[in-house]
Each structure stands twice: as structure tokens, then as C-alpha cells.
Design a protein around this motif. Structure first.
Motif, short mmCIF file in Angstrom:
data_model
loop_
_atom_site.label_atom_id
_atom_site.label_comp_id
_atom_site.label_asym_id
_atom_site.label_seq_id
_atom_site.Cartn_x
_atom_site.Cartn_y
_atom_site.Cartn_z
N ARG A 136 8.17 8.99 6.38
CA ARG A 136 6.90 8.82 5.68
C ARG A 136 6.89 9.59 4.36
N ASP A 162 0.77 3.85 6.38
CA ASP A 162 1.11 3.62 7.79
C ASP A 162 1.41 2.15 8.05
N GLN A 163 0.66 1.27 7.40
CA GLN A 163 0.88 -0.17 7.58
C GLN A 163 2.18 -0.64 6.92
N LEU A 164 2.57 0.02 5.84
CA LEU A 164 3.73 -0.41 5.07
C LEU A 164 5.06 0.10 5.61
N GLU A 205 -7.78 6.37 2.89
CA GLU A 205 -7.45 4.99 2.56
C GLU A 205 -5.96 4.82 2.27
N ALA A 225 3.34 -0.50 -2.26
CA ALA A 225 4.28 -1.18 -1.35
C ALA A 225 5.71 -1.06 -1.86
N ARG A 283 -1.80 -1.32 -5.29
CA ARG A 283 -1.37 -1.72 -3.95
C ARG A 283 0.03 -2.34 -3.98
N ASN A 317 -3.50 6.84 3.10
CA ASN A 317 -2.72 7.16 4.29
C ASN A 317 -2.66 5.97 5.25
N GLY A 318 -3.79 5.28 5.40
CA GLY A 318 -3.81 4.10 6.26
C GLY A 318 -2.91 3.00 5.74
N LEU A 319 -2.92 2.78 4.43
CA LEU A 319 -2.06 1.74 3.85
C LEU A 319 -0.59 2.07 4.02
#
Length: 572
Positions: free
Chosen positions: A274, A265-267, A259, A236, A232, A261-263
Motif C-alpha cells: 500500500r 484500497d479499491q485499486l 475518501e 489509479a 482519480r 484511503n478508500g479509493l
């Protein structure tokens, strides 16, 4: 001045001259080449397009991925690997500090700028590492065939009868009869019983087991995330520094792709491009039910990670699984890399074994988008030679008459869309007229990837306004993206800097599409794809411009430009 138009109407070319034919003049195509392989407007012009010194790179369709490491960390070596054929560089986040990866990325970007050609960068996440604990004996223990051996959660150091397995997920997911492979399968255990916090196993394949050796669980789907705290943090960092692709290890089910892909999007920062997600297929559970289809659908690309896949699956199954993965990726139009131990002996030898050359060839015949080097280029004695050898094998296979037979042994039918119809027609037209390239204008890469899926016989030149998209497309089979600058579709280079006529002039474009066609001709010349004014390009684009995934126009354009045909060009 208006420009003559050539429109593809059904099977005919409609020719609409805007001036009397006497206004057209035969004009040779000219370009000059700078020492770095780019175009130099100040050099002495030649009468035909000079071919850039890296032009042989555009003659191969299968791409090459090289892992960077201690043997290839200098700018000089990275440049050599690029010139030898590398289209993507892999940064392995299993080793080294994050700052080292940033240094490598910056060096790659410098080389990219020097040669004005997009280079893809892959950040490879480590993933969970499942290992046994430590033994009292520093040399480990030798397990005998048929003996019982316990794996448990006890923190005490191990002996000949037991050792700690600090992964309760493995104990929970394992059932009687399941196999556990230690140290890449050198020791094989079969679960014979289980209880609260332990597994009793029977030794089926004997051998020495040492501290912290890895454990593979081919028969179990573990209830763990593919992203550890380290992953993680690395994820980042990768998003922050702008890698083009991110590879996810330890993929077991399609939900793992959701999972990451969601992270991501948040970063992402507002307006940030992307990165593409690549799933590493290395677990047998990827082949359960429709898992493989869904995994490919939810990510942007696939890596056939034959290292762990070869441990967890029978060796005789791996070649078949490789073909299955490649076929699924081709069906869905997603790039696929074949990796691991491709030229393993070249870590210490300047030449590969014949078996390794055959292995690389098989991946190419199977239709893989790319083939990868790991330790060969990262830590070996012959990194440049390894990349060059891969390119030699690619060139040899792709020149073989059997290659096209194998490549098209399975027909992947186009979707019922205007874009797929245009791309299919472009492939057929390019063959009929012996075009030098198919040129696609693409916003986010989807049109170029669809063209790649058809596996045409000529290079696909992809022009797009975003350098991030161009870099991601560098991985796709047969696609050679052009690195954009500023201006319409990424170009601001004036006509004089690319072409020289006997009576030089800069024609005024009649519309935006005319300018787009000129940029296509400029890019093809810069890449060395054309060398004669009469060389033909098949150009696809979508109107209105800026519509993602739209392709609704085909034009046949001579290399001399959209205002020329059959050797004559409109002049004032």
C-alpha cells in the motif's frame, strides 16, 4: 560452534562465553568499496572499513525532496540530485503526461539499484482548480477599489462589471463578508450580497483580472471532493506503477483522507504493497476544531504547502501555522515536509538570498522531517546546486549547538507500550556509550518511525524485509533504510563479501537472532556508519520475528559482529 552472547540485563551486560578466552582473537575490520560506493569483494582490502563516497548522506538527519521536471528529467541529472542529497523525488502530476512520470520512476529505480539505497517517490495529485471564466477583452479588466463586481454562472464572456464563476459550490458556500482571492490574492473581493446563481462583491484590493485566473476561498468549506476526474485517473496510475507516497491536494477536512484511503484500497491488487498517503495542508479549514489532529492521524505524512496556505492565510500567520503543523506531526510520529519557495531565487541564480537560507534553516530548527524544492529543481537553471545548497544548510544547522536545544524544547512523551520503552532506552543508551547508530528491525516501518520521533543524536539504520517499506522510510527524519535483497531480513550477502579477517572464516550462526545481528553490522558497514571494529551499534528488534510493531529486545553489538567484544572475536 556456539557464539558468545551479550544480553542487556537492567543496567548491566551479562557476558556468557561459550569457549575458553584463548579461543578469542583480535581481528581488524575490513571492507572494500566499489566505484559506485557499494562494497566490492574483489577489490584489494584495506585494514579498516573504507567509507563509501556517499557516506556524507548518512550524516544528515533532515531529508530532502526534489521535484523533477524539464531541468531534471535525464538519468544523469537525477543521479546528480541524488548524490547532492535528494532522498525523495516528487512527480508533479499537474504537468505532463502519465507516461512521462513512468519514465522518471524507472530512471529513479535504476539509480536506486546502482547505489543499493532506497529512494522514495512521491506522486503529487493536482486537486481541484477553481478559476474564473473568460473576458471579452483578451487583456482582462482592471477592477477599481470599492467598485461592485459580480461573479455568476452566466456563460457569456466577462466585462468590467461581471465574469463567469463556473463553480456553483463556491456560490453556495459563500456568505456576506467572506473573502474571495483572485490570482493568488492580487485581487481581493468581499461578498456583499448573493442570490440564485451569483455573488455580488466589493473590490477591496484592486488590480487586473484576466482569463482563467485562480480563485481561493479562505472563509468557506466547499462541498466538493478533493479528487477530480483527472486526479482519480492519476491516482489509479500511481498505484499501478508503484509510487511510494501519494500527496492529496485541497484537503479541507479529515473525511477527505478517508475518501482517498478508500479509493486506494479499491485499486490495490491482491498482495500489493500500500502506498503511503500524504495530506497537503493548504486550507484554513484544516485548523478548525480538531481537524488538524484528525487529518494527521488518518494519513501517513503531511506536507506544509505554503503556496496556497500563504494565499488563504495572512502572511504573518504562516510561520506560526508551520510550527503548529510540525509539532502535531512530531507528537503523532508522522513525517512532515516543509515546501514551497524555499530557494526560489535559485531558479535563476546560482546562490540563494540570505532570507531564503534563513527560511530553510527555520524549517530545520522547527524539527521538520524534510524540506522540498519545487521549480528550483524542476525547471530552474541550477537544479544540482539547489539541492547541494539545501544540504549545506542542513549540515550547518544540525552542527549548531542550538539545534538540539530547539529540537528538544518540547518533550513528546512515549506511549505506555513495550516498543516505546525500548526505543526510548535505545536513544539513551546510544548517547551514553557514544554509539555510531541505532539499528531497528522493522516490518512495516512503525518501529523506525517511533525511533525517529525521539530525534536521537545518531543515525537510525532501518532494516526490513520489504523494499517498499524501506523506500517509504527514506523520508523520515534520521532514518536511513537499507534496501533488502533476498534471504533473512533481506540479506543473502556472505560474510566474506563484507568482512576480511586475518584468519578468514565464516562463523555458523547459533540462531536466527544471531544472523539478524550480523546483518545489522553488515548494513552499518555498507552505509559507512562504522569504520572501526570497536564501534558500537544499539540494536532493537522484536521477538517473535515478523510481528508488526513489536520491539522487545535491545542489544549492544560491536561493528565486528555479535561474536566480538572489546576488540576480541571468537574463532575456531
Amino acid at each position: 560452534m556456539k557464539i558468545a552472547c551479550f544480553l542487556l540485563l537492567g543496567n548491566a551486560l551479562a557476558f556468557t562465553p561459550s569457549r575458553h578466552p584463548s579461543a578469542w582473537k583480535k581481528s581488524p575490520l575490513r571492507a572494500t568499496v566499489a566505484p559506485n560506493g557499494g562494497v566490492d569483494s574483489l577489490a584489494t582490502p584495506t585494514t579498516v572499513a573504507a567509507v563509501p563516497k556517499v557516506a556524507q548522506r548518512w550524516r544528515k538527519s533532515t531529508k530532502q525532496v526534489a521535484t523533477l521536471g524539464p531541468a531534471s528529467s535525464t538519468t544523469e541529472m537525477i543521479e546528480k540530485l541524488f548524490l547532492a542529497g535528494a532522498d525523495m523525488f516528487r512527480l508533479n502530476f499537474s504537468h505532463g503526461a502519465q507516461e512521462q512520470k513512468l519514465d522518471l520512476l524507472q530512471k529513479i529505480r535504476e539509480i536506486e539499484e546502482k547505489y543499493s539505497h532506497p529512494i522514495a517517490i512521491l506522486g503529487d495529485l493536482q486537486g481541484p482548480k477553481l478559476r474564473v471564466g473568460e473576458f471579452s477583452n483578451p487583456d482582462g479588466e482592471i477592477l477599481e477599489k470599492g467598485q461592485l463586481f459580480r461573479l455568476d454562472l452566466d456563460t457569456a464572456k466577462g466585462d468590467k462589471n461581471r465574469v463567469m464563476l463556473p463553480h456553483p459550490e463556491i456560490i453556495a458556500a459563500s456568505e456576506v463578508g467572506h473573502n474571495l482571492l483572485v490570482d493568488d490574492g492580487k485581487v481581493k473581493l468581499v461578498v456583499s450580497g448573493k442570490g440564485e446563481g451569483y455573488l455580488d462583491c466589493k473590490v477591496e484590493v484592486p488590480g487586473r483580472i484576466k482569463d482563467r485566473k485562480g480563485v481561493n476561498t479562505p472563509d468557506s468549506v466547499l462541498e466538493i471532493s478533493p479528487l477530480t476526474p483527472k486526479d482519480r485517473s492519476d491516482l489509479a496510475y500511481q498505484v499501478k506503477i508503484g509510487v511510494d507516497w501519494i500527496a492529496l491536494s485541497f484537503v479541507q477536512t479529515p473525511s477527505d483522507i478517508d475518501e482517498i484511503n478508500g479509493l486506494i484500497d479499491q485499486l490495490l491488487a491482491p498482495g500489493q504493497h500500500r502506498p503511503a498517503v500524504m495530506a497537503k495542508i493548504e486550507k484554513p479549514s484544516c485548523f478548525d476544531g480538531d481537524n488538524l489532529r484528525e487529518i494527521v492521524k488518518r494519513c501517513n505524512g503531511i506536507m506544509v504547502a505554503r503556496g496556497d496556505l500563504g494565499v488563504e492565510c495572512p502572511p504573518e500567520d504562516v510561520p506560526l501555522l508551520q510550527k503548529t503543523i510540525i509539532d502535531e506531526c512530531r507528537e503523532q510520529g508522522k513525517p512532515v515536509i516543509v515546501a514551497t519557495q524555499m530557494l526560489e531565487s535559485m531558479i535563476e541564480s546560482p546562490t540563494p538570498t540570505r532570507a531564503e537560507a534563513s527560511d530553510v534553516s527555520t524549517a530545520i530548527y522547527d524539527g521538520a522531517d524534510a524540506i522540498m524544492l519545487s521549480a528550483e529543481s524542476a525547471a530552474g537553471m541550477y537544479p544540482e546546486e539547489s539541492v547541494a545548497m539545501q544540504q549545506r544548510i542542513i549540515n550547518r544547522v544540525e552542527s549548531d549547538s542550538h539545534y538540539r536545544t530547539f529540537l528538544h524544547s518540547k518533550d513528546f512523551f512515549p506511549h505506555n507500550t513495550a516498543t516505546d520503552a525500548i526505543i526510548t532506552a535505545a536513544r539513551q543508551i546510544s548517547t551514553t556509550i557514544d554509539a555510531k547508530s541505532i539499528v531497528t528491525f522493522t516490518l512495516r516501518g512503525s518501529t523506525a518511525l517511533r525511533a525517529s520521533k525521539t530525534r536521537p543524536t545518531v543515525p537510525i539504520l532501518a532494516l526490513c524485509p520489504f523494499k517498499e517499506t524501506a523506500r517509504q522510510l527514506a523520508l523520515a527524519w534520521g532514518v536511513y533504510p537499507d534496501l533488502p535483497g533476498a534471504g533473512s531480513y533481506g540479506y543473502s550477502v556472505s560474510e566474506e563479501n563484507m568482512f576480511s579477517y586475518e584468519e578468514p572464516m565464516v562463523e555458523e550462526a547459533s540462531d536466527d537472532f544471531d544472523l539478524v545481528l550480523r546483518n545489522a553490522c553488515r548494513a552499518a558497514l555498507k552505509k559507512g556508519l562504522v569504520a572501526d571494529p570497536d564501534d558500537l551499534l544499539v540494536v532493537t528488534a522484536g521477538l517473535p520475528f515478523g510481528t508488526p510493531g513489536a520491539a522487545n529486545i535491545i542489544r549492544i553489538v560491536p561493528a565486528a559482529g555479535p561474536s566480538c567484544w572489546d576488540g576480541v572475536c571468537a574463532v575456531s
